[in-house]
Write an enzyme that holds these catalytic residues in place. Structure first.
Site, PDB file in Angstrom:
ATOM      1  N   HIS A 121       0.870  -1.183   0.000  1.00  0.00           N
ATOM      2  CA  HIS A 121       0.000   0.000   0.000  1.00  0.00           C
ATOM      3  C   HIS A 121       0.910   1.237   0.000  1.00  0.00           C
ATOM      4  O   HIS A 121       2.027   1.181   0.538  1.00  0.00           O
ATOM      5  CB  HIS A 121      -0.831  -0.051   1.287  1.00  0.00           C
ATOM      6  CG  HIS A 121      -1.904   0.974   1.426  1.00  0.00           C
ATOM      7  ND1 HIS A 121      -1.644   2.279   1.791  1.00  0.00           N
ATOM      8  CD2 HIS A 121      -3.246   0.891   1.267  1.00  0.00           C
ATOM      9  CE1 HIS A 121      -2.793   2.944   1.868  1.00  0.00           C
ATOM     10  NE2 HIS A 121      -3.779   2.129   1.547  1.00  0.00           N
ATOM     11  N   ASP A 198       3.368  -4.441   7.973  1.00  0.00           N
ATOM     12  CA  ASP A 198       2.128  -3.675   7.864  1.00  0.00           C
ATOM     13  C   ASP A 198       0.982  -4.676   7.989  1.00  0.00           C
ATOM     14  O   ASP A 198       0.678  -5.409   7.055  1.00  0.00           O
ATOM     15  CB  ASP A 198       2.098  -2.956   6.501  1.00  0.00           C
ATOM     16  CG  ASP A 198       0.728  -2.367   6.186  1.00  0.00           C
ATOM     17  OD1 ASP A 198      -0.198  -2.512   7.013  1.00  0.00           O
ATOM     18  OD2 ASP A 198       0.579  -1.771   5.102  1.00  0.00           O
ATOM     19  N   GLN A 201      -4.277  -5.288   6.950  1.00  0.00           N
ATOM     20  CA  GLN A 201      -5.284  -6.220   6.435  1.00  0.00           C
ATOM     21  C   GLN A 201      -5.278  -7.561   7.156  1.00  0.00           C
ATOM     22  O   GLN A 201      -6.164  -8.385   6.939  1.00  0.00           O
ATOM     23  CB  GLN A 201      -5.085  -6.444   4.927  1.00  0.00           C
ATOM     24  CG  GLN A 201      -5.352  -5.215   4.085  1.00  0.00           C
ATOM     25  CD  GLN A 201      -6.743  -4.642   4.299  1.00  0.00           C
ATOM     26  OE1 GLN A 201      -7.680  -5.344   4.685  1.00  0.00           O
ATOM     27  NE2 GLN A 201      -6.898  -3.361   4.062  1.00  0.00           N
ATOM     28  N   LYS A 224     -10.393  -0.801  10.570  1.00  0.00           N
ATOM     29  CA  LYS A 224     -10.521  -1.961   9.675  1.00  0.00           C
ATOM     30  C   LYS A 224     -10.865  -3.222  10.465  1.00  0.00           C
ATOM     31  O   LYS A 224     -11.012  -4.291   9.896  1.00  0.00           O
ATOM     32  CB  LYS A 224      -9.211  -2.186   8.911  1.00  0.00           C
ATOM     33  CG  LYS A 224      -8.885  -1.068   7.923  1.00  0.00           C
ATOM     34  CD  LYS A 224      -7.679  -1.425   7.100  1.00  0.00           C
ATOM     35  CE  LYS A 224      -7.100  -0.240   6.364  1.00  0.00           C
ATOM     36  NZ  LYS A 224      -7.920   0.210   5.235  1.00  0.00           N
ATOM     37  N   CYS A 363      -4.711   2.585  -3.636  1.00  0.00           N
ATOM     38  CA  CYS A 363      -3.441   3.034  -3.023  1.00  0.00           C
ATOM     39  C   CYS A 363      -2.347   2.000  -3.232  1.00  0.00           C
ATOM     40  O   CYS A 363      -1.552   1.731  -2.322  1.00  0.00           O
ATOM     41  CB  CYS A 363      -3.609   3.330  -1.528  1.00  0.00           C
ATOM     42  SG  CYS A 363      -4.779   4.621  -1.197  1.00  0.00           S
TER      43      CYS A 363
HETATM   44  N1  PLP Z   1      -1.689  -0.762   4.620  1.00  0.00           N
HETATM   45  C1  PLP Z   1      -2.620  -1.530   4.035  1.00  0.00           C
HETATM   46  C2  PLP Z   1      -2.254  -2.900   3.559  1.00  0.00           C
HETATM   47  C3  PLP Z   1      -3.916  -1.040   3.881  1.00  0.00           C
HETATM   48  O1  PLP Z   1      -4.841  -1.786   3.293  1.00  0.00           O
HETATM   49  C4  PLP Z   1      -4.217   0.269   4.339  1.00  0.00           C
HETATM   50  C5  PLP Z   1      -5.563   0.856   4.138  1.00  0.00           C
HETATM   51  O2  PLP Z   1      -6.303   0.448   3.287  1.00  0.00           O
HETATM   52  C6  PLP Z   1      -3.214   1.012   4.956  1.00  0.00           C
HETATM   53  C7  PLP Z   1      -1.958   0.470   5.081  1.00  0.00           C
HETATM   54  C8  PLP Z   1      -3.466   2.392   5.485  1.00  0.00           C
HETATM   55  O3  PLP Z   1      -4.349   2.327   6.572  1.00  0.00           O
HETATM   56  P1  PLP Z   1      -4.949   3.662   7.224  1.00  0.00           P
HETATM   57  O4  PLP Z   1      -5.562   4.438   6.094  1.00  0.00           O
HETATM   58  O5  PLP Z   1      -5.955   3.150   8.202  1.00  0.00           O
HETATM   59  O6  PLP Z   1      -3.819   4.371   7.869  1.00  0.00           O
END
Ligand code: PLP
Length: 405
Positions: A121, A198, A201, A224, A363
């Site tokens: 992401h 990270d 998900q 999430k 993203c």
């Molecule tokens: N990393 C992953 C794999 C994501 O799917 C997302 C959000 O969709 C993020 C990071 C960013 O999360 P946030 O917008 O809650 O900071």
């Protein structure tokens, strides 16, 4: 799993759109929130709102107790060693920026190398690029195969004596692939390289045992995982966190301040400058209660049933459909394109039929480039989705395919 009992906890699922039952399939972007989390937020504003850590008065002590017991709850949820290793942030994005700026800033310099993967992401790409602009290190990228599995042999080949850090998603928000992060961490550690994971998900779908994984850092977002918006978690190993400089300066993160010099608070407060979202943080513990009462294993099995049922129907009934990501054990995320149709058109028509899916690059533009597409449509499931909803989605998609075809 008693789906009716689960659904009754989520008032928003009763909404109707355009005279139809709403089917919410954008859970990867954010999941819905059970009443107990809403009640905790309302209670935070109507009963216990006072700034944390600053007062001797009862209300402040109650608010502090709620925040700190949430920290304990998160520590137990991911099996961390100590509550001091749990830093509250605004979300995964802020947690990754914190690690990049503070830990990355400490260890990455010219001639060094950082390993990312092509499925990251933007939140796990751009913070590193911002640092790269100052420090000039090299970013290397692990590729994927046609099913969306990371190429683990290629990952191992990327290591050189200059490799200083790896940062990888536990699960992809587009492909659903669950990466073998345990194996990747063990390999990196054998080369003396720390690993950032990270977990945005993964946290809502997979059990996370930080001590078994041995991740150096792990990040996720409350919104999430059935929790409130504006709250996230950074887990970090104590020995790293203790060495790292603060990310932001301000109130609550200091020990003493003078114009001659400032000393910083102990963990975790060194990284929590300013007033945190203490009401949201307290509500996160109610989201964890929901997940644990429902059972992560039961949720995972239910989502797997929704995934395989929906995927089989899509492939059987919609000519020319392309599904991106078929890695074994993937999360319940289906990214796809209808033959000859733009992803926005597909998403807009599905919305008119009451089906809420996401469209675009999600993203993950480097991944879109690797897949050779500009964007995709993404349907993703959570604990409260039903087979009937999955069928409504595929029926609607078949109609949309006819219209756009
Ligand atoms: N990393 C992953 C794999 C994501 O799917 C997302 C959000 O969709 C993020 C990071 C960013 O999360 P946030 O917008 O809650 O900071």
């Amino acid at each position: 799993m008693d789906i009716a009992a689960i659904r009754s906890q989520f008032p928003i699922l009763n909404r109707r759109l355009y005279g139809r039952q709403m089917v919410y399939l954008d859970n990867t972007a954010t999941s819905q929130t059970p009443q107990r989390v809403v009640d905790a937020i309302v209670g935070g504003y109507t009963r216990t709102k006072a700034n944390v850590h600053r007062g001797v008065h009862t209300l402040s002590q109650e608010a502090t107790e709620l925040q700190e017991s949430a920290r304990q709850r998160v520590k137990e949820y991911i099996n961390a060693e100590a509550a001091e290793e749990i830093i509250f942030t605004r979300g995964t994005t802020e947690a990754l920026n914190l690690v990049a700026s503070s830990f990355g800033g400490m260890i990455l310099g010219r001639d060094d190398e950082l390993i990312l993967t092509v499925m990251e992401h933007h939140a796990n790409i751009v913070p590193w690029q911002l640092l790269q602009a100052q420090r000039g290190f090299k970013i290397k990228v692990v590729p994927i195969d046609s099913a969306g599995n990371l190429d683990i042999e290629a990952y191992k080949r990327l290591f050189t004596p200059h490799t200083r850090l790896v940062s990888v998603c536990h699960a992809s928000n587009v492909l659903g692939t669950v990466n073998p992060v345990g194996e990747m961490i063990a390999y990196a550690h054998s080369a003396g390289v720390p690993v950032v994971v990270d977990g945005a998900q993964a946290a809502p779908h997979l059990p996370i045992d930080i001590r078994a994984l041995d991740a150096d850092f792990y990040t996720f977002s409350a919104h999430k995982m059935y929790g409130p918006t504006g709250v996230g978690v950074l887990y970090g190993k104590r020995r790293h966190l203790e060495q790292m400089p603060p990310y932001q300066g301000g109130g609550e993160m200091i020990d003493s301040v003078s114009f001659e010099g400032t000393t910083f608070a102990s963990l975790p407060y060194k990284f929590e400058a300013g007033t945190p979202d203490f009401i949201g943080i307290a509500a996160l513990s109610k989201a964890i209660d929901f997940i644990e009462e429902t059972g992560l294993e039961q949720i995972a099995a239910h989502e797997e049933e929704l995934l395989s049922h929906t995927t089989s129907r899509m492939l059987a009934e919609i000519p020319g459909i392309r599904i991106f990501g078929s890695a074994p054990g993937k999360c319940a995320i289906i990214s796809f394109l209808l033959a000859g149709a733009h992803h926005y058109d597909t998403g807009m028509l599905l919305d008119k039929l009451g089906i809420e899916v996401r469209t675009g690059h999600h993203c993950a533009q480097p991944l879109m480039n690797a897949l050779g597409v500009e964007g995709v449509v993404r349907a993703s499931f959570a604990a409260y989705n039903t087979l009937q909803e999955a069928d409504l989605f595929v029926d609607a998609l078949a109609r949309v395919a006819k219209i756009l075809g």
